[in-house]
Design an enzyme around this catalytic site. Structure first.
Site, PDB file in Angstrom:
ATOM      1  N   CYS A 237      21.122  54.457 -24.603  1.00 25.82           N
ATOM      2  CA  CYS A 237      22.102  55.375 -24.023  1.00 25.82           C
ATOM      3  C   CYS A 237      21.449  56.493 -23.231  1.00 25.82           C
ATOM      4  O   CYS A 237      21.549  57.657 -23.567  1.00 25.82           O
ATOM      5  CB  CYS A 237      23.048  55.949 -25.069  1.00 25.82           C
ATOM      6  SG  CYS A 237      24.491  56.690 -24.263  1.00 25.82           S
TER       7      CYS A 237
ATOM      8  N   GLU B 148      23.362  50.450 -20.880  1.00 24.05           N
ATOM      9  CA  GLU B 148      22.196  49.974 -21.617  1.00 24.05           C
ATOM     10  C   GLU B 148      21.389  49.099 -20.671  1.00 24.05           C
ATOM     11  O   GLU B 148      21.944  48.506 -19.744  1.00 24.05           O
ATOM     12  CB  GLU B 148      22.590  49.175 -22.862  1.00 24.05           C
ATOM     13  CG  GLU B 148      23.277  49.970 -23.942  1.00 24.05           C
ATOM     14  CD  GLU B 148      22.448  51.069 -24.556  1.00 24.05           C
ATOM     15  OE1 GLU B 148      21.228  51.143 -24.294  1.00 24.05           O
ATOM     16  OE2 GLU B 148      23.014  51.882 -25.298  1.00 24.05           O
TER      17      GLU B 148
END
Length: 157
Positions: A2, A100
């Site tokens: 993240c 991601e």
């Protein structure tokens, strides 16, 4: 994990509109970022109890080097950097998606179907008088696991 998330340009979500309006009422010069949110930028968060504010993403790293942008939910309470935040300074980070990267450095955007806005769990603290936040992470669920082994903690409701 993240290292970027999104706030879509002009979300029509009533709650996000309220967050933006409240921040700008308290600070008329505040600019609410949209699009891709990167570490070191200011972004809206909800601090307890449901108080919108612009905070900077990332705690200062050790010896003033780099930024800590995530904290492992499983171990944050045992880490001196995060211990006080876990106990007293939790926050919710609104977003419309998070990114991601896989092993080949390909970037993937994850969203929640049917939910234009959702919240990631976070922690915040003051550093030299500046409010900063990190995003809590956990082991990836089935929808993320093929891309990355960690993901943000997503808050329900």
């Amino acid at each position: 994990m993240c290292g970027r998330y999104t706030l879509a340009d002009g979300p029509t979500d009533e709650e996000f509109s309220w967050i933006c309006e409240t921040i700008q009422k308290n600070n008329p010069a505040a600019l609410i970022p949209t699009g891709e949110i990167a570490p070191s930028l200011q972004a809206p968060v909800l601090t307890a109890p449901d108080t919108p504010a612009l905070l900077t993403w990332g705690y200062p790293g050790a010896y003033g080097k780099g930024l800590l942008i995530n904290a492992r939910a499983e171990t944050a309470e045992s880490k001196p950097t995060f211990r006080q935040s876990v106990a007293r300074q939790r926050c919710a980070v609104p977003c419309t998606g998070f990114f991601e990267w896989d092993r080949n450095k390909s970037k993937y955007l994850f969203t929640l179907p049917g939910q234009p806005l959702f919240y990631m769990a976070g922690l915040y603290a003051l550093f030299a008088g500046e409010a900063r936040f990190v995003i809590l992470t956990t082991a990836a669920n089935d929808s993320v696991a093929d891309i990355h082994h960690r993901m943000p903690v997503i808050l329900n409701g």
